[in-house]
Design a protein around this motif. Structure first.
Motif, PDB file in Angstrom:
ATOM      1  N   ALA A  79      42.612  43.063  24.093  1.00  0.00           N
ATOM      2  CA  ALA A  79      41.268  43.622  24.186  1.00  0.00           C
ATOM      3  C   ALA A  79      40.476  42.795  25.189  1.00  0.00           C
ATOM      4  N   ILE A  80      39.838  43.475  26.124  1.00  0.00           N
ATOM      5  CA  ILE A  80      39.042  42.804  27.156  1.00  0.00           C
ATOM      6  C   ILE A  80      37.692  43.498  27.259  1.00  0.00           C
ATOM      7  N   THR A  81      36.620  42.709  27.236  1.00  0.00           N
ATOM      8  CA  THR A  81      35.303  43.236  27.564  1.00  0.00           C
ATOM      9  C   THR A  81      34.815  42.538  28.826  1.00  0.00           C
ATOM     10  N   SER A  82      34.015  43.259  29.594  1.00  0.00           N
ATOM     11  CA  SER A  82      33.567  42.765  30.890  1.00  0.00           C
ATOM     12  C   SER A  82      32.124  43.179  31.123  1.00  0.00           C
ATOM     13  N   ASP A  83      31.564  42.708  32.211  1.00  0.00           N
ATOM     14  CA  ASP A  83      30.209  43.083  32.608  1.00  0.00           C
ATOM     15  C   ASP A  83      30.150  44.599  32.789  1.00  0.00           C
ATOM     16  N   PRO A  84      29.381  45.324  31.955  1.00  0.00           N
ATOM     17  CA  PRO A  84      29.381  46.777  32.041  1.00  0.00           C
ATOM     18  C   PRO A  84      28.548  47.338  33.176  1.00  0.00           C
ATOM     19  N   THR A  85      27.891  46.458  33.944  1.00  0.00           N
ATOM     20  CA  THR A  85      27.034  46.925  35.042  1.00  0.00           C
ATOM     21  C   THR A  85      27.740  46.896  36.388  1.00  0.00           C
ATOM     22  N   GLN A  86      28.934  46.328  36.439  1.00  0.00           N
ATOM     23  CA  GLN A  86      29.670  46.194  37.691  1.00  0.00           C
ATOM     24  C   GLN A  86      30.908  47.092  37.671  1.00  0.00           C
ATOM     25  N   PRO A  87      31.244  47.728  38.793  1.00  0.00           N
ATOM     26  CA  PRO A  87      32.429  48.596  38.818  1.00  0.00           C
ATOM     27  C   PRO A  87      33.720  47.794  38.704  1.00  0.00           C
ATOM     28  N   ALA A  88      34.776  48.472  38.304  1.00  0.00           N
ATOM     29  CA  ALA A  88      36.104  47.857  38.223  1.00  0.00           C
ATOM     30  C   ALA A  88      37.100  48.855  38.780  1.00  0.00           C
ATOM     31  N   ARG A  89      37.291  48.825  40.073  1.00  0.00           N
ATOM     32  CA  ARG A  89      38.152  49.807  40.734  1.00  0.00           C
ATOM     33  C   ARG A  89      39.598  49.328  40.765  1.00  0.00           C
ATOM     34  N   SER A  90      40.486  50.296  40.965  1.00  0.00           N
ATOM     35  CA  SER A  90      41.916  49.984  40.937  1.00  0.00           C
ATOM     36  C   SER A  90      42.300  48.952  41.985  1.00  0.00           C
ATOM     37  N   GLY A  91      41.643  48.995  43.136  1.00  0.00           N
ATOM     38  CA  GLY A  91      41.958  48.030  44.180  1.00  0.00           C
ATOM     39  C   GLY A  91      41.165  46.750  44.088  1.00  0.00           C
ATOM     40  N   GLY A  92      40.351  46.612  43.040  1.00  0.00           N
ATOM     41  CA  GLY A  92      39.516  45.431  42.878  1.00  0.00           C
ATOM     42  C   GLY A  92      39.729  44.780  41.524  1.00  0.00           C
ATOM     43  N   TYR A  93      38.645  44.702  40.731  1.00  0.00           N
ATOM     44  CA  TYR A  93      38.697  43.980  39.468  1.00  0.00           C
ATOM     45  C   TYR A  93      39.672  44.620  38.484  1.00  0.00           C
ATOM     46  N   PHE A  94      39.727  45.964  38.409  1.00  0.00           N
ATOM     47  CA  PHE A  94      40.684  46.578  37.502  1.00  0.00           C
ATOM     48  C   PHE A  94      42.115  46.213  37.909  1.00  0.00           C
ATOM     49  N   GLY A  95      42.387  46.155  39.196  1.00  0.00           N
ATOM     50  CA  GLY A  95      43.695  45.708  39.660  1.00  0.00           C
ATOM     51  C   GLY A  95      43.980  44.278  39.231  1.00  0.00           C
ATOM     52  N   ASP A  96      42.937  43.429  39.253  1.00  0.00           N
ATOM     53  CA  ASP A  96      43.098  42.050  38.787  1.00  0.00           C
ATOM     54  C   ASP A  96      43.445  42.010  37.301  1.00  0.00           C
ATOM     55  N   LEU A  97      42.762  42.863  36.522  1.00  0.00           N
ATOM     56  CA  LEU A  97      43.037  42.893  35.080  1.00  0.00           C
ATOM     57  C   LEU A  97      44.446  43.406  34.788  1.00  0.00           C
ATOM     58  N   MET A  98      44.882  44.391  35.546  1.00  0.00           N
ATOM     59  CA  MET A  98      46.247  44.875  35.361  1.00  0.00           C
ATOM     60  C   MET A  98      47.256  43.776  35.657  1.00  0.00           C
ATOM     61  N   ALA A  99      46.992  42.992  36.711  1.00  0.00           N
ATOM     62  CA  ALA A  99      47.882  41.872  37.034  1.00  0.00           C
ATOM     63  C   ALA A  99      47.843  40.820  35.936  1.00  0.00           C
ATOM     64  N   LEU A 100      46.653  40.557  35.381  1.00  0.00           N
ATOM     65  CA  LEU A 100      46.531  39.603  34.289  1.00  0.00           C
ATOM     66  C   LEU A 100      47.377  40.040  33.095  1.00  0.00           C
ATOM     67  N   ILE A 101      47.328  41.325  32.785  1.00  0.00           N
ATOM     68  CA  ILE A 101      48.076  41.839  31.629  1.00  0.00           C
ATOM     69  C   ILE A 101      49.576  41.839  31.903  1.00  0.00           C
ATOM     70  N   THR A 102      49.980  42.399  33.052  1.00  0.00           N
ATOM     71  CA  THR A 102      51.412  42.565  33.308  1.00  0.00           C
ATOM     72  C   THR A 102      52.091  41.270  33.754  1.00  0.00           C
ATOM     73  N   ASP A 103      51.401  40.455  34.554  1.00  0.00           N
ATOM     74  CA  ASP A 103      52.039  39.256  35.114  1.00  0.00           C
ATOM     75  C   ASP A 103      51.848  38.019  34.259  1.00  0.00           C
ATOM     76  N   ASP A 104      50.779  37.970  33.481  1.00  0.00           N
ATOM     77  CA  ASP A 104      50.504  36.780  32.665  1.00  0.00           C
ATOM     78  C   ASP A 104      50.760  37.039  31.177  1.00  0.00           C
TER      79      ASP A 104
END
Length: 336
Positions: A306-331
């Motif tokens: 479960a992850i919560t983040s700043d709800p006022t900032q976007p999380a695009r696939s090529g940006g922060y959401f991509g970082d979160l996916m890497a955090l989940i899959t790689d770490d």
């Protein structure tokens, strides 16, 4: 720079899930989970992260935000929750099946001037975001919520694809689904969420946004604590079971995690309200909300996140959401 207040639960400490602890062999993974926390701490947009491995909470950290026990706006994670409620409604006989038509489930929701095809939209079309109606998300979102009848506005939009065809990400589709659930059950969506999910999981579900007709918003603006999100992830990971009780049908969870369409934006598959993909460690299902609100479930390795983040900032696939996916899959998955 301010010093961050941090709250940590290490592997082997008291688990917020109140589930049996792992055998001692799991303690050897402590160093790996510490690395997960360190990796997560680098993302300034990330507020809190919790990880459960085979029923034990191994990471529970709030780097910023209100902490692990305060509610956060989970944005479109709400869609995945409404999808779970549909499964509960079918299990209880409130709705006959996922192929039940809107015109049979809640005909009173359909505007008199709607396209005749609206009546034949199925619960499956709505929960898989394949209604075919013009989207109410993205550039159309503001206009939609400014309307005086959100359900009627969503159902009066033109068809831009065939029902049951391609995925059109639209909060309006889930709002219609939530209203249909409320009409079929004779109780509002807040009450259903509390009774069918909140009570068995022992989580608090506060009231959230309602439309001009009083329908709770389906698909956005729910608020839950990070710990509650982790419980929802664990419910899905365990095939709808929670502490020995079958809260949701196992076959509904299986269908939810089976892709029937694909997002044109992220490329991820989409089942019944859940994004799905394959990783090197097996299946990964995601409830995803604007800004980086995430519930991730990897049933093949026994992990929920479960992850919560700043709800006022976007999380695009090529940006922060991509970082979160890497955090989940790689770490995370690498440790599990």
């Amino acid at each position: 720079m301010k010093t961050l207040r941090r709250r940590t639960v290490m592997a082997g400490a008291a688990s917020a899930l109140a589930l049996p602890a792992l055998p001692r062999s799991g303690v050897a993974r402590q160093g790996g989970w510490a690395q997960v926390r360190d990796a997560a701490s680098r993302y300034r947009q990330l507020h809190a992260i919790l990880v459960a491995h085979r029923g034990e909470t191994v990471v529970a950290e709030a780097f910023r935000g209100s902490g692990l026990d305060a509610v956060a706006n989970v944005k479109s994670v709400s869609k995945s929750i409404v999808a779970l409620l549909l499964g509960a409604a079918i299990d209880r006989g409130v709705i006959q099946s996922v192929d039940s038509r809107l015109g049979d489930v809640a005909p009173q929701l359909i505007p008199a001037d709607a396209d005749p095809r609206v009546r034949d939209l199925t619960m499956r079309d709505l929960v898989t975001l394949r209604a075919g109606l013009e989207r109410t998300s993205g550039p159309n979102y503001g206009e939609w919520i400014a309307s005086d009848n959100w359900v009627a506005d969503a159902l009066s939009r033109p068809f831009v694809a065939a029902p049951g065809g391609r995925m059109l990400y639209s909060t309006g589709s889930f709002h219609v689904l939530g209203a249909a659930l409320a009409e079929a059950a004779g109780r509002d969506l807040l009450t259903l969420t509390r009774e069918w999910l909140g009570r068995p999981l022992d989580i608090q579900v506060p009231a959230w946004t309602r439309d001009p007709q009083g329908y709770y918003m389906g698909g956005n603006q729910m608020a839950l604590t990070p710990r509650a999100l982790l419980k929802l992830g664990e419910l899905v990971r365990q095939g709808g079971q929670w502490q020995g009780d079958q809260v949701l049908p196992e076959d509904w969870i299986a269908a939810s995690l089976t892709p029937v369409t694909r997002s044109p934006y992220s490329g991820l598959g989409y089942g019944y309200g859940w994004f799905v993909t394959q990783t090197r460690r097996g299946r990964l299902a995601l409830a995803r909300g604007y800004g980086g609100q995430i519930v991730a479930v990897a049933p093949d390795v026994g992990i929920s996140v479960a992850i919560t983040s700043d709800p006022t900032q976007p999380a695009r696939s090529g940006g922060y959401f991509g970082d979160l996916m890497a955090l989940i899959t790689d770490d995370v998955l690498a440790v599990g």
